[in-house]
Design an enzyme around this catalytic site. Structure first.
Site, PDB file in Angstrom:
ATOM      1  N   ILE A  35       0.847  -1.199   0.000  1.00  0.00           N
ATOM      2  CA  ILE A  35       0.000   0.000   0.000  1.00  0.00           C
ATOM      3  C   ILE A  35       0.875   1.239   0.000  1.00  0.00           C
ATOM      4  O   ILE A  35       1.790   1.375   0.818  1.00  0.00           O
ATOM      5  CB  ILE A  35      -0.919   0.037   1.241  1.00  0.00           C
ATOM      6  CG1 ILE A  35      -1.676  -1.280   1.399  1.00  0.00           C
ATOM      7  CG2 ILE A  35      -1.896   1.205   1.148  1.00  0.00           C
ATOM      8  CD1 ILE A  35      -2.457  -1.377   2.713  1.00  0.00           C
TER       9      ILE A  35
ATOM     10  N   GLY B 106      -5.192   8.965   6.232  1.00  0.00           N
ATOM     11  CA  GLY B 106      -6.309   8.727   5.336  1.00  0.00           C
ATOM     12  C   GLY B 106      -6.616   7.261   5.108  1.00  0.00           C
ATOM     13  O   GLY B 106      -6.467   6.420   5.993  1.00  0.00           O
TER      14      GLY B 106
ATOM     15  N   TYR C 235      -6.959  18.434 -10.247  1.00  0.00           N
ATOM     16  CA  TYR C 235      -7.245  17.193  -9.521  1.00  0.00           C
ATOM     17  C   TYR C 235      -8.079  16.270 -10.398  1.00  0.00           C
ATOM     18  O   TYR C 235      -7.777  15.076 -10.535  1.00  0.00           O
ATOM     19  CB  TYR C 235      -7.974  17.508  -8.221  1.00  0.00           C
ATOM     20  CG  TYR C 235      -8.398  16.282  -7.456  1.00  0.00           C
ATOM     21  CD1 TYR C 235      -7.488  15.572  -6.669  1.00  0.00           C
ATOM     22  CD2 TYR C 235      -9.713  15.824  -7.513  1.00  0.00           C
ATOM     23  CE1 TYR C 235      -7.880  14.440  -5.966  1.00  0.00           C
ATOM     24  CE2 TYR C 235     -10.109  14.690  -6.817  1.00  0.00           C
ATOM     25  CZ  TYR C 235      -9.193  14.006  -6.050  1.00  0.00           C
ATOM     26  OH  TYR C 235      -9.579  12.876  -5.365  1.00  0.00           O
TER      27      TYR C 235
END
Length: 291
Positions: free
Chosen positions: A14, A20, A155
């Site tokens: 990961i 988060g 974004y």
């Protein structure tokens, strides 16, 4: 879909585990007994997990904008841990502001982190997964890869971009037993709009427009954006998806994500249907006659 619970301890790789969704995933996976190869720019944020779970937590410092480092860390993780079952491409952050409020450096960093970093991670792990006979890749995308909101153009460029990348790449690697899932959360109660986020330089022209209103909302001067998503529940749903015998192509998580994506797709489909005859009218005559 049929759920097939793992018959052995799984190993997960990961990125972006300091906070988060990445942090939440690491916590839940370690708690259930899996092994986690966790990468972050600041691995000290994982000291507490290391103290609690020992060698079931493998750590490496990684900035996904450094392509050479991505390859080195991936190679080391596979060499030291052997088989890796699930790769979660999670590292990323939010960039807010109108396009002209953003600097060249902000634009380059946003693309390098959210888009290029994810692509280069994929390129590093795919040969390894193919050689071991398969695996699962989970790309943390966003409902922002299906819809777009004001003051987030760059974004959205990265999230729509990574969706397009995987739409093609997932087909290429499926014959090797590698499944791909795009996770599309809505607004969740993480630090996405907090310390990890970046802001453009305010221009007076946008003060009363959407970029200015968003900036005041993030600063607490206006009511905050609704954030229905529970990070723990989102992480649990992602983990559960890896227990399915076939990788779901997408996971839309959060009531806001479902509503926004549904409205956007219906609107897009309606606009497309309205242009059906126009589309056909531009075919070459010989193609039209043969149809």
């Amino acid at each position: 879909m049929t759920r097939t619970m793992p018959d052995r301890t799984r190993t997960w790789f990961i990125t972006g585990t300091s906070s988060g969704f990445g942090r939440e995933l690491a916590e839940q996976l370690l708690a259930r007994g899996d092994r986690v190869a966790a990468t972050a720019r600041r691995t000290a944020a994982l000291d507490d997990l290391a103290a609690e779970h020992g060698d079931r937590l493998w750590r490496a410092t990684l900035d996904v904008t450094d392509t050479a480092a991505v390859r080195t860390v991936v190679d080391r993780a596979f060499a030291e841990l052997g088989h890796i079952d699930v790769v979660v491409s999670n590292a990323g952050y939010g960039l807010f502001g109108a396009a002209e409020e953003l600097s060249d450096e902000q634009i380059d960093r946003q693309i390098a982190t959210n888009l290029t970093g994810s692509i280069q991670l994929a390129r590093a792990v795919i040969p390894r997964l193919r050689a071991q006979g398969g695996g699962r890749i989970v790309q943390i995308a966003s409902v922002g890869g299906q819809v777009a909101f004001p003051a987030m153009s760059l974004y959205h460029a990265t999230k729509w971009g990574i969706e397009g990348f995987w739409e093609s790449a997932a087909v290429d690697i499926a014959p090797f037993g590698i499944g791909v899932t795009l996770v599309e959360p809505g607004v969740a109660r993480t630090a996405f709009a907090g310390p990890s986020a970046d802001m453009g330089t305010p221009l007076p022209a946008y003060a009363d427009a959407a970029p200015g209103r968003l900036r005041r909302s993030l600063a607490g001067e206006l009511p905050p954006l609704p954030a229905p998503g529970d990070p723990a529940k989102i992480a649990a749903a992602i983990i559960a998806s890896a227990d399915l015998d076939k990788a779901p192509k997408r996971l839309t998580l959060g009531s806001d994500a479902y509503q926004a994506a549904t409205a956007a797709l219906r609107d897009r489909l309606g606009a497309l249907e309205a242009q059906r005859e126009l589309a056909r009218s531009t075919d070459a005559d010989d193609f039209t006659a043969a149809r």
